[in-house]
Design a protein around this motif. Sequence first.
Motif, short mmCIF file in Angstrom:
data_model
loop_
_atom_site.label_atom_id
_atom_site.label_comp_id
_atom_site.label_asym_id
_atom_site.label_seq_id
_atom_site.Cartn_x
_atom_site.Cartn_y
_atom_site.Cartn_z
N ASN A 1 0.98 -1.29 -0.05
CA ASN A 1 0.00 0.13 0.02
C ASN A 1 1.12 1.25 0.04
OD1 ASN A 1 -2.88 -0.90 0.19
ND2 ASN A 1 -1.84 -2.04 1.86
N GLY A 2 1.87 1.06 0.56
CA GLY A 2 3.13 2.17 0.50
C GLY A 2 2.87 3.46 1.39
N ARG A 3 1.89 3.30 2.45
CA ARG A 3 1.79 4.29 3.44
C ARG A 3 3.12 4.63 4.22
NH1 ARG A 3 -1.54 7.45 3.08
NH2 ARG A 3 -2.70 7.30 4.99
N LEU B 1 4.71 6.59 12.98
CA LEU B 1 3.37 6.98 12.24
C LEU B 1 3.26 5.85 11.08
CD1 LEU B 1 1.39 9.09 11.67
CD2 LEU B 1 3.13 10.33 10.19
N VAL C 1 4.19 2.81 11.49
CA VAL C 1 3.41 1.66 11.94
C VAL C 1 2.23 1.70 12.08
CG1 VAL C 1 3.75 0.33 14.08
CG2 VAL C 1 5.54 0.81 12.99
N SER C 2 1.53 2.74 12.58
CA SER C 2 0.14 3.10 12.87
C SER C 2 -0.71 3.16 11.51
CB SER C 2 0.14 4.42 13.81
OG SER C 2 0.07 5.53 13.12
N LEU C 3 -0.10 3.61 10.35
CA LEU C 3 -0.79 3.85 9.34
C LEU C 3 -1.00 2.50 8.54
CD1 LEU C 3 0.56 7.38 7.84
CD2 LEU C 3 -1.44 6.80 8.82
N CYS C 4 -0.01 1.64 8.50
CA CYS C 4 0.02 0.33 7.93
C CYS C 4 -1.42 -0.31 7.88
CB CYS C 4 1.06 -0.73 8.20
SG CYS C 4 1.37 -2.20 7.32
N PRO C 5 -2.11 -0.49 6.54
CA PRO C 5 -3.42 -1.16 6.65
C PRO C 5 -3.07 -2.73 7.06
CG PRO C 5 -3.09 0.10 4.81
CD PRO C 5 -1.50 0.03 5.64
N ARG C 6 -1.99 -3.40 6.76
CA ARG C 6 -1.86 -4.70 7.16
C ARG C 6 -1.04 -5.16 8.51
NH1 ARG C 6 -5.52 -6.39 5.07
NH2 ARG C 6 -4.59 -8.39 5.74
N GLN C 7 -0.74 -3.93 9.06
CA GLN C 7 0.12 -4.00 10.31
C GLN C 7 1.11 -4.90 10.07
OE1 GLN C 7 -2.57 -4.63 13.85
NE2 GLN C 7 -4.18 -3.50 12.76
#
Lengths: 64, 413
Positions: A13-15, A49, A51-57
Amino acid sequence: MKVVVDHNLCEGNGRCAEVAPEVFELRDDDRSHVLADAPAPGSRPRIDLAVSLCPRQAIRLIAE
Amino acid sequence: MAALTPDTVDIIDPDLYVRRGYPHDEWAVLRREAPIYRYERANTDPFWAITRHADIVNVSRQPELFHSIQRLFVTINEEGSPAPDEAILRQLLNMNPPEHGAYRAIVNRRFTPRGVQGLREQIDRITAEVLDGIVDRTECDFVTEVAARLPLAVIAEMFGIPRADWAMMFRLSNMMIGPGDAEYAGDETILETLQRARMEFFQYFSQLCEDRRQNPRDDLASVLANGLVNGAPLPIFELMSYFALLIIAGNETTRNATSGGLQAFIENPAQWARLKGDPSMAAGAAEEIVRWTSPVIQFTRKATADTNLCGVPIRAGDELALFYPSANRDEAVFDRPGVFDIGRNPNRHIAYGIGEHFCLGANLARLELQVMFRQLAERLESVESAGPLHRMRSNFVGGIKHMPIRYRMRPRA
């Protein structure tokens, strides 16, 4: 501290690469890759940030 | 007017959304006085209204504790509404781990930053063509003639759906998202409208699917038709639902962000001048537009165990509604949250959600918005409102049905 991206979870996803481009890079395999295993202390807020944004954790921080 | 208090605010009556747009004042009261608020009213089933950024992030980051459910949003009890557990579709938005990840993985590569970069030229071309379509006039309906066209064309081309069928995709998407709005539902009830749209969608997609199984191409329809989940083809209901989800989500929300974005620029001429002066600000503008418009108003979750949020006890089985537009105006996160500022940086909006269900199409939406607003900035010499906005009757998606504008547009460079 070590930064690890679990490639079984990451779906590109590239966040992380967006908020911490000095630490994460999206490569041709559509996975995020960690550029420096032990990033500079100044990157820590952006890594948290990511870590907290990753959709797949998919990002983990391992204390050394 | 009496001062608003948590117990007097109304945040779900769809008619209020038609008349006044988003209830930002009401959400502000809840954020300030009752951020985890038990919303109990005669006209709805009770739920917890979650309005702060931090709490929505917290809930979204625990997809096992807070499940996604069949009913995607809370609403008033109306005659002819579907039952809460009525499965209109069964798709990503009402799936949970690990099933959700397995389904999402089928199409994910088409939507990664890398996946959508390959669409840039196509998006540039379609956008230019759409603007060419209004260049010879000075008034248009910005929604139907511009905002709706780009995302619909892009998702339809990604699927390999022929141009002759795009109008049908648009019509059925509107019925699925706005079944409570008479412009889309006609005389039918909400449930009848949903069922009819679903039937037409499924008939169309089953033929498309059959074709792509016989003659696979490099398109999304072929990816879905031949996709596997845990090594097996998708069950038919889930497969048809997946088609519908991507078509609907691919053309509905970006449309509303585009319309609401131009409206924000009309209301904030200094920001418009800023973008026109430097169209490379389109990337930041796209983020601020999405924060400002927050096209998805709410998604629900259901607690799977007794827990608490900020010390407020939540029981297993309780339903929560996460109000994203409220989070995106949260004073604790945003400096001057009520100001539309295309240079905002950082911009920690959660209009695309966060965590497990983070918008699959976020990268595509970003690219479409960036290209559209860059070209608008380059070609629109002037723009103003030419009449009131027509908002969709919905408390789920902030739909704008019509938006008359008066403008001068220059031909393609």
